[in-house]
Write a protein that holds these residues in place. Structure first.
Motif, PDB file in Angstrom:
ATOM      1  N   ASP A 103      97.983  26.217 109.107  1.00 59.09           N
ATOM      2  CA  ASP A 103      97.601  25.440 107.928  1.00 59.09           C
ATOM      3  C   ASP A 103      97.139  26.352 106.791  1.00 59.09           C
ATOM      4  O   ASP A 103      97.412  26.092 105.614  1.00 59.09           O
ATOM      5  N   ALA A 104      96.397  27.405 107.140  1.00 60.53           N
ATOM      6  CA  ALA A 104      95.914  28.341 106.125  1.00 60.53           C
ATOM      7  C   ALA A 104      97.095  29.025 105.421  1.00 60.53           C
ATOM      8  O   ALA A 104      97.098  29.199 104.192  1.00 60.53           O
ATOM      9  N   LYS A 105      98.123  29.395 106.195  1.00 63.75           N
ATOM     10  CA  LYS A 105      99.312  30.016 105.600  1.00 63.75           C
ATOM     11  C   LYS A 105     100.042  29.034 104.690  1.00 63.75           C
ATOM     12  O   LYS A 105     100.505  29.387 103.608  1.00 63.75           O
ATOM     13  N   ILE A 106     100.162  27.788 105.155  1.00 64.69           N
ATOM     14  CA  ILE A 106     100.827  26.759 104.344  1.00 64.69           C
ATOM     15  C   ILE A 106     100.066  26.543 103.038  1.00 64.69           C
ATOM     16  O   ILE A 106     100.662  26.436 101.956  1.00 64.69           O
ATOM     17  N   PHE A 107      98.733  26.489 103.125  1.00 67.36           N
ATOM     18  CA  PHE A 107      97.906  26.280 101.935  1.00 67.36           C
ATOM     19  C   PHE A 107      98.128  27.402 100.922  1.00 67.36           C
ATOM     20  O   PHE A 107      98.286  27.158  99.722  1.00 67.36           O
ATOM     21  N   ASN A 108      98.157  28.658 101.402  1.00 72.46           N
ATOM     22  CA  ASN A 108      98.361  29.785 100.491  1.00 72.46           C
ATOM     23  C   ASN A 108      99.746  29.742  99.864  1.00 72.46           C
ATOM     24  O   ASN A 108      99.911  30.045  98.670  1.00 72.46           O
ATOM     25  N   ASN A 109     100.761  29.362 100.641  1.00 71.00           N
ATOM     26  CA  ASN A 109     102.108  29.237 100.079  1.00 71.00           C
ATOM     27  C   ASN A 109     102.179  28.142  99.023  1.00 71.00           C
ATOM     28  O   ASN A 109     102.862  28.284  98.003  1.00 71.00           O
ATOM     29  N   GLN A 110     101.466  27.045  99.256  1.00 71.31           N
ATOM     30  CA  GLN A 110     101.456  25.959  98.284  1.00 71.31           C
ATOM     31  C   GLN A 110     100.798  26.389  96.976  1.00 71.31           C
ATOM     32  O   GLN A 110     101.227  25.991  95.891  1.00 71.31           O
ATOM     33  N   LYS A 111      99.740  27.229  97.083  1.00 64.13           N
ATOM     34  CA  LYS A 111      99.089  27.730  95.875  1.00 64.13           C
ATOM     35  C   LYS A 111     100.053  28.581  95.053  1.00 64.13           C
ATOM     36  O   LYS A 111     100.102  28.478  93.830  1.00 64.13           O
ATOM     37  N   ASP A 114     102.527  26.156  93.453  1.00 68.15           N
ATOM     38  CA  ASP A 114     101.892  25.434  92.346  1.00 68.15           C
ATOM     39  C   ASP A 114     101.824  26.308  91.105  1.00 68.15           C
ATOM     40  O   ASP A 114     102.051  25.847  89.977  1.00 68.15           O
ATOM     41  N   ASN A 115     101.486  27.591  91.297  1.00 66.12           N
ATOM     42  CA  ASN A 115     101.408  28.516  90.170  1.00 66.12           C
ATOM     43  C   ASN A 115     102.764  28.677  89.500  1.00 66.12           C
ATOM     44  O   ASN A 115     102.880  28.673  88.261  1.00 66.12           O
ATOM     45  N   LEU A 116     103.823  28.787  90.314  1.00 68.61           N
ATOM     46  CA  LEU A 116     105.168  28.924  89.760  1.00 68.61           C
ATOM     47  C   LEU A 116     105.588  27.660  89.017  1.00 68.61           C
ATOM     48  O   LEU A 116     106.225  27.725  87.955  1.00 68.61           O
ATOM     49  N   GLU A 117     105.229  26.490  89.561  1.00 72.50           N
ATOM     50  CA  GLU A 117     105.562  25.224  88.889  1.00 72.50           C
ATOM     51  C   GLU A 117     104.842  25.116  87.552  1.00 72.50           C
ATOM     52  O   GLU A 117     105.403  24.617  86.569  1.00 72.50           O
ATOM     53  N   GLN A 118     103.584  25.560  87.493  1.00 72.13           N
ATOM     54  CA  GLN A 118     102.841  25.535  86.237  1.00 72.13           C
ATOM     55  C   GLN A 118     103.484  26.448  85.199  1.00 72.13           C
ATOM     56  O   GLN A 118     103.573  26.107  84.017  1.00 72.13           O
ATOM     57  N   GLN A 119     103.954  27.613  85.650  1.00 72.67           N
ATOM     58  CA  GLN A 119     104.635  28.522  84.731  1.00 72.67           C
ATOM     59  C   GLN A 119     105.927  27.893  84.201  1.00 72.67           C
ATOM     60  O   GLN A 119     106.245  28.001  83.007  1.00 72.67           O
ATOM     61  N   ALA A 120     106.667  27.251  85.112  1.00 76.38           N
ATOM     62  CA  ALA A 120     107.917  26.597  84.701  1.00 76.38           C
ATOM     63  C   ALA A 120     107.644  25.480  83.709  1.00 76.38           C
ATOM     64  O   ALA A 120     108.371  25.318  82.719  1.00 76.38           O
ATOM     65  N   ALA A 121     106.587  24.682  83.971  1.00 70.99           N
ATOM     66  CA  ALA A 121     106.241  23.578  83.072  1.00 70.99           C
ATOM     67  C   ALA A 121     105.835  24.100  81.698  1.00 70.99           C
ATOM     68  O   ALA A 121     106.198  23.524  80.665  1.00 70.99           O
ATOM     69  N   ALA A 122     105.074  25.206  81.662  1.00 69.87           N
ATOM     70  CA  ALA A 122     104.651  25.789  80.382  1.00 69.87           C
ATOM     71  C   ALA A 122     105.859  26.303  79.599  1.00 69.87           C
ATOM     72  O   ALA A 122     105.949  26.113  78.373  1.00 69.87           O
ATOM     73  N   LEU A 123     106.798  26.942  80.305  1.00 68.62           N
ATOM     74  CA  LEU A 123     108.002  27.438  79.647  1.00 68.62           C
ATOM     75  C   LEU A 123     108.824  26.282  79.097  1.00 68.62           C
ATOM     76  O   LEU A 123     109.291  26.321  77.947  1.00 68.62           O
ATOM     77  N   GLY A 170     110.711  15.082  96.975  1.00 78.10           N
ATOM     78  CA  GLY A 170     110.744  16.534  97.113  1.00 78.10           C
ATOM     79  C   GLY A 170     110.088  17.215  95.924  1.00 78.10           C
ATOM     80  O   GLY A 170     109.515  16.565  95.050  1.00 78.10           O
ATOM     81  N   THR A 171     110.163  18.539  95.871  1.00 84.33           N
ATOM     82  CA  THR A 171     109.544  19.285  94.774  1.00 84.33           C
ATOM     83  C   THR A 171     110.499  20.340  94.224  1.00 84.33           C
ATOM     84  O   THR A 171     110.340  21.511  94.531  1.00 84.33           O
ATOM     85  N   PRO A 172     111.472  20.015  93.361  1.00 85.22           N
ATOM     86  CA  PRO A 172     111.767  18.671  92.861  1.00 85.22           C
ATOM     87  C   PRO A 172     112.936  17.985  93.577  1.00 85.22           C
ATOM     88  O   PRO A 172     113.251  16.851  93.273  1.00 85.22           O
ATOM     89  N   TYR A 173     113.602  18.670  94.525  1.00 85.07           N
ATOM     90  CA  TYR A 173     114.780  18.090  95.168  1.00 85.07           C
ATOM     91  C   TYR A 173     114.450  17.526  96.545  1.00 85.07           C
ATOM     92  O   TYR A 173     113.621  18.064  97.262  1.00 85.07           O
ATOM     93  N   THR A 174     115.132  16.446  96.890  1.00 81.24           N
ATOM     94  CA  THR A 174     115.031  15.878  98.229  1.00 81.24           C
ATOM     95  C   THR A 174     116.342  16.151  98.961  1.00 81.24           C
ATOM     96  O   THR A 174     117.413  15.840  98.450  1.00 81.24           O
ATOM     97  N   PHE A 175     116.248  16.753 100.144  1.00 81.19           N
ATOM     98  CA  PHE A 175     117.450  17.132 100.890  1.00 81.19           C
ATOM     99  C   PHE A 175     117.712  16.242 102.093  1.00 81.19           C
ATOM    100  O   PHE A 175     118.828  16.192 102.599  1.00 81.19           O
ATOM    101  N   ILE A 176     116.675  15.556 102.571  1.00 78.85           N
ATOM    102  CA  ILE A 176     116.844  14.701 103.748  1.00 78.85           C
ATOM    103  C   ILE A 176     115.858  13.541 103.633  1.00 78.85           C
ATOM    104  O   ILE A 176     114.776  13.693 103.049  1.00 78.85           O
ATOM    105  N   THR A 177     116.223  12.383 104.140  1.00 78.34           N
ATOM    106  CA  THR A 177     115.334  11.222 104.118  1.00 78.34           C
ATOM    107  C   THR A 177     114.931  10.853 105.539  1.00 78.34           C
ATOM    108  O   THR A 177     115.679  11.085 106.490  1.00 78.34           O
TER     109      THR A 177
END
Length: 208
Positions: A103-111, A114-123, A170-177
């Motif tokens: 879980d700790a590894k997943i949390f760090n990957n999500q951070k 999130d940072n990359l998504e914020q950069q993309a949104a700002a751009l 998904g974030t942003p694509y969904t590949f399976i339901t």
């Protein structure tokens, strides 16, 4: 109380939102939340939390304990019917220790994500603000909708057609339901088939 497991039991995401309450404050809760309190001589909250979140346990719950078609839910008395297998407390603690590390590894990957998504949104925002073209929203898109086949009709479900619901976002694509429907199910709901790169927007309930 601290250590209680809280589960969303009503609506489209029933039995999806599961947490362990770890704060000292004693809160009041909505009626749409179930509280599970462990007998810690038999099972520790963290072990039960991970067990409840396994795909196989969730599937069993939704196949055998869910009810309601318009608003799916689990009623409290059905929690008492669920069967739970658990090893010794010592083995539970070992399992929880391993899963905490993951879980700790997943949390760090999500951070990082999130940072990359914020950069993309700002751009995107900086580029968008340079545009001097303004048109009606509906000049660019069609606004369409979907529908759900009758949930109690087995002939409509578990086919080869992907069936998108809010939990499949998904974030942003969904590949399976999670769910699929049959051709017959498609013919008995208000949805058409949507092509790749269709944008879905959740529009109801707590995830609207």
């Amino acid at each position: 109380q601290k250590g209680d497991i809280l589960i969303g039991k009503d609506g489209a995401r029933y039995f999806e939102d599961i947490i362990i309450y770890n704060q000292d404050e004693a809160p009041a809760l909505l009626s749409s939340i179930a509280i599970l309190r462990c007998d810690e001589e038999k099972v520790i909250p963290e072990y039960l939390y991970y067990l409840l979140k396994t795909p196989s346990f969730k599937k069993d719950v939704k196949d055998n304990y869910g009810s309601g078609s318009a608003i799916p839910r689990i009623i409290l008395k059905d929690f008492k019917r669920m069967k739970v297998e658990y090893p010794s407390i010592e083995k539970q603690r070992k399992i929880v220790s391993i899963l905490h590390d993951l879980d700790a590894k997943i949390f760090n990957n999500q951070k990082v994500n999130d940072n990359l998504e914020q950069q993309a949104a700002a751009l995107f925002s900086s580029l968008y603000n340079r545009s001097n073209t303004e048109v009606r929203y509906t000049d660019l898109i069609q606004i369409l909708g979907g529908g759900t086949p009758k949930t109690g009709e087995t002939a409509y479900w578990n086919g080869n057609i992907a069936f998108f619901t809010p939990k499949d976002v998904g974030t942003p694509y969904t590949f399976i339901t999670e769910k699929t429907i049959t051709e017959e199910g498609l013919s008995h709901c208000n949805s058409r088939l949507y092509p790749v790169n269709t944008v879905f927007v959740t529009a109801r309930g707590t995830v609207g």
